[in-house]
Design a protein around this motif. Structure first.
Motif, PDB file in Angstrom:
ATOM      1  N   PHE A   6     -19.060 -14.140  39.724  1.00  0.00           N
ATOM      2  CA  PHE A   6     -20.035 -13.397  40.541  1.00  0.00           C
ATOM      3  C   PHE A   6     -21.405 -13.847  40.720  1.00  0.00           C
ATOM      4  CE2 PHE A   6     -23.398 -10.036  41.313  1.00  0.00           C
ATOM      5  CZ  PHE A   6     -23.037  -9.552  42.415  1.00  0.00           C
ATOM      6  N   LEU A   7     -21.823 -14.372  39.593  1.00  0.00           N
ATOM      7  CA  LEU A   7     -23.134 -15.120  39.716  1.00  0.00           C
ATOM      8  C   LEU A   7     -23.156 -16.475  39.953  1.00  0.00           C
ATOM      9  CD1 LEU A   7     -24.452 -13.679  35.848  1.00  0.00           C
ATOM     10  CD2 LEU A   7     -25.054 -12.991  38.275  1.00  0.00           C
ATOM     11  N   THR A   8     -22.131 -17.310  39.775  1.00  0.00           N
ATOM     12  CA  THR A   8     -21.996 -18.465  40.494  1.00  0.00           C
ATOM     13  C   THR A   8     -21.786 -18.335  41.814  1.00  0.00           C
ATOM     14  OG1 THR A   8     -19.691 -18.764  39.710  1.00  0.00           O
ATOM     15  CG2 THR A   8     -21.313 -19.495  37.924  1.00  0.00           C
ATOM     16  N   LYS A   9     -20.694 -17.826  42.191  1.00  0.00           N
ATOM     17  CA  LYS A   9     -20.419 -17.718  43.793  1.00  0.00           C
ATOM     18  C   LYS A   9     -21.346 -16.891  44.717  1.00  0.00           C
ATOM     19  CE  LYS A   9     -15.694 -18.298  42.781  1.00  0.00           C
ATOM     20  NZ  LYS A   9     -14.326 -17.689  42.699  1.00  0.00           N
ATOM     21  N   THR A  10     -21.744 -15.791  44.225  1.00  0.00           N
ATOM     22  CA  THR A  10     -22.609 -15.304  44.923  1.00  0.00           C
ATOM     23  C   THR A  10     -24.084 -15.362  44.579  1.00  0.00           C
ATOM     24  OG1 THR A  10     -20.803 -13.272  44.949  1.00  0.00           O
ATOM     25  CG2 THR A  10     -23.181 -12.667  46.008  1.00  0.00           C
ATOM     26  N   LYS A  14     -25.546 -22.082  38.515  1.00  0.00           N
ATOM     27  CA  LYS A  14     -24.632 -23.052  37.986  1.00  0.00           C
ATOM     28  C   LYS A  14     -24.340 -22.445  36.576  1.00  0.00           C
ATOM     29  CE  LYS A  14     -26.497 -27.103  40.148  1.00  0.00           C
ATOM     30  NZ  LYS A  14     -27.290 -28.073  39.955  1.00  0.00           N
ATOM     31  N   LYS A  15     -23.253 -22.906  35.976  1.00  0.00           N
ATOM     32  CA  LYS A  15     -22.705 -22.400  34.670  1.00  0.00           C
ATOM     33  C   LYS A  15     -23.770 -22.533  33.669  1.00  0.00           C
ATOM     34  CE  LYS A  15     -17.947 -22.418  35.508  1.00  0.00           C
ATOM     35  NZ  LYS A  15     -16.494 -22.918  34.918  1.00  0.00           N
ATOM     36  N   GLU A  16     -24.426 -23.593  33.800  1.00  0.00           N
ATOM     37  CA  GLU A  16     -25.478 -24.042  32.870  1.00  0.00           C
ATOM     38  C   GLU A  16     -27.016 -23.067  32.744  1.00  0.00           C
ATOM     39  OE1 GLU A  16     -25.492 -27.201  35.879  1.00  0.00           O
ATOM     40  OE2 GLU A  16     -24.041 -26.503  34.579  1.00  0.00           O
ATOM     41  N   HIS A  35     -36.224 -19.579  35.510  1.00  0.00           N
ATOM     42  CA  HIS A  35     -36.758 -20.104  36.762  1.00  0.00           C
ATOM     43  C   HIS A  35     -35.740 -19.823  37.814  1.00  0.00           C
ATOM     44  CE1 HIS A  35     -39.812 -22.254  34.510  1.00  0.00           C
ATOM     45  NE2 HIS A  35     -38.861 -22.627  33.458  1.00  0.00           N
ATOM     46  N   LYS A  36     -34.808 -19.402  37.779  1.00  0.00           N
ATOM     47  CA  LYS A  36     -33.796 -18.902  38.612  1.00  0.00           C
ATOM     48  C   LYS A  36     -33.572 -17.572  39.042  1.00  0.00           C
ATOM     49  CE  LYS A  36     -32.090 -23.428  38.409  1.00  0.00           C
ATOM     50  NZ  LYS A  36     -31.663 -24.017  39.391  1.00  0.00           N
ATOM     51  N   ILE A  37     -34.413 -16.808  38.378  1.00  0.00           N
ATOM     52  CA  ILE A  37     -34.424 -15.142  38.590  1.00  0.00           C
ATOM     53  C   ILE A  37     -34.420 -14.718  40.045  1.00  0.00           C
ATOM     54  CG2 ILE A  37     -35.076 -12.780  37.790  1.00  0.00           C
ATOM     55  CD1 ILE A  37     -35.301 -14.083  34.945  1.00  0.00           C
ATOM     56  N   SER A  38     -35.673 -15.221  40.450  1.00  0.00           N
ATOM     57  CA  SER A  38     -35.957 -14.744  41.742  1.00  0.00           C
ATOM     58  C   SER A  38     -35.002 -14.946  42.855  1.00  0.00           C
ATOM     59  CB  SER A  38     -37.494 -15.333  42.175  1.00  0.00           C
ATOM     60  OG  SER A  38     -37.370 -16.613  42.185  1.00  0.00           O
ATOM     61  N   LYS A  39     -34.352 -16.290  42.908  1.00  0.00           N
ATOM     62  CA  LYS A  39     -33.246 -16.678  43.754  1.00  0.00           C
ATOM     63  C   LYS A  39     -32.034 -15.936  43.377  1.00  0.00           C
ATOM     64  CE  LYS A  39     -30.458 -20.584  44.932  1.00  0.00           C
ATOM     65  NZ  LYS A  39     -30.118 -22.219  44.721  1.00  0.00           N
ATOM     66  N   LEU A  40     -31.706 -15.715  42.241  1.00  0.00           N
ATOM     67  CA  LEU A  40     -30.552 -14.902  42.039  1.00  0.00           C
ATOM     68  C   LEU A  40     -30.940 -13.395  42.711  1.00  0.00           C
ATOM     69  CD1 LEU A  40     -27.798 -14.252  40.374  1.00  0.00           C
ATOM     70  CD2 LEU A  40     -29.372 -13.533  38.593  1.00  0.00           C
ATOM     71  N   LEU A  41     -31.933 -12.893  42.422  1.00  0.00           N
ATOM     72  CA  LEU A  41     -32.134 -11.407  43.083  1.00  0.00           C
ATOM     73  C   LEU A  41     -31.931 -11.416  44.354  1.00  0.00           C
ATOM     74  CD1 LEU A  41     -35.085 -10.217  40.748  1.00  0.00           C
ATOM     75  CD2 LEU A  41     -32.476  -9.587  40.395  1.00  0.00           C
ATOM     76  N   ALA A  42     -32.489 -12.443  45.080  1.00  0.00           N
ATOM     77  CA  ALA A  42     -32.669 -12.510  46.670  1.00  0.00           C
ATOM     78  C   ALA A  42     -30.954 -12.498  47.201  1.00  0.00           C
ATOM     79  CB  ALA A  42     -33.229 -13.679  47.145  1.00  0.00           C
ATOM     80  N   ASN A  43     -30.258 -13.534  46.405  1.00  0.00           N
ATOM     81  CA  ASN A  43     -28.912 -13.883  46.682  1.00  0.00           C
ATOM     82  C   ASN A  43     -28.041 -12.647  46.608  1.00  0.00           C
ATOM     83  OD1 ASN A  43     -29.576 -16.244  47.331  1.00  0.00           O
ATOM     84  ND2 ASN A  43     -28.760 -17.360  45.717  1.00  0.00           N
ATOM     85  N   ILE A  44     -28.110 -11.817  45.587  1.00  0.00           N
ATOM     86  CA  ILE A  44     -27.337 -10.612  45.286  1.00  0.00           C
ATOM     87  C   ILE A  44     -27.697  -9.398  45.479  1.00  0.00           C
ATOM     88  CG2 ILE A  44     -25.986 -11.912  43.495  1.00  0.00           C
ATOM     89  CD1 ILE A  44     -27.245 -10.388  41.341  1.00  0.00           C
ATOM     90  N   LYS A  45     -28.751  -9.184  46.414  1.00  0.00           N
ATOM     91  CA  LYS A  45     -29.333  -7.787  46.734  1.00  0.00           C
ATOM     92  C   LYS A  45     -28.640  -6.801  47.183  1.00  0.00           C
ATOM     93  CE  LYS A  45     -33.402  -6.015  49.350  1.00  0.00           C
ATOM     94  NZ  LYS A  45     -34.383  -6.244  50.171  1.00  0.00           N
TER      95      LYS A  45
END
Length: 60
Positions: A6-10, A14-16, A35-45
């Motif tokens: 879910f975290l990698t596709k949606t 990356k796995k690292e 450094h990736k949290i804001s992008k992650l939150l926007a992508n899976i809102k």
């Protein structure tokens, strides 16, 4: 494995970028590159995992 997929596709991670995952009965905690949290939150809102709405927040 569902959480990593879910975290990698949606989420666009990356796995690292993903660290320790701690799964509880009704929740899970995932270490993510800071450094990736804001992008992650926007992508899976509004995303769903196994037809269930995902509630995500930053643990403090």
């Amino acid at each position: 494995m569902d959480i990593v997929g879910f975290l990698t596709k949606t989420g666009g991670l990356k796995k690292e970028d993903i660290g320790l995952i701690e799964v509880k009965d009704f929740s899970a905690f995932v270490a993510v590159n800071r450094h990736k949290i804001s992008k992650l939150l926007a992508n899976i809102k509004e995303a769903r995992l196994k037809n269930k709405k995902v509630k995500i927040d930053i643990a403090k």
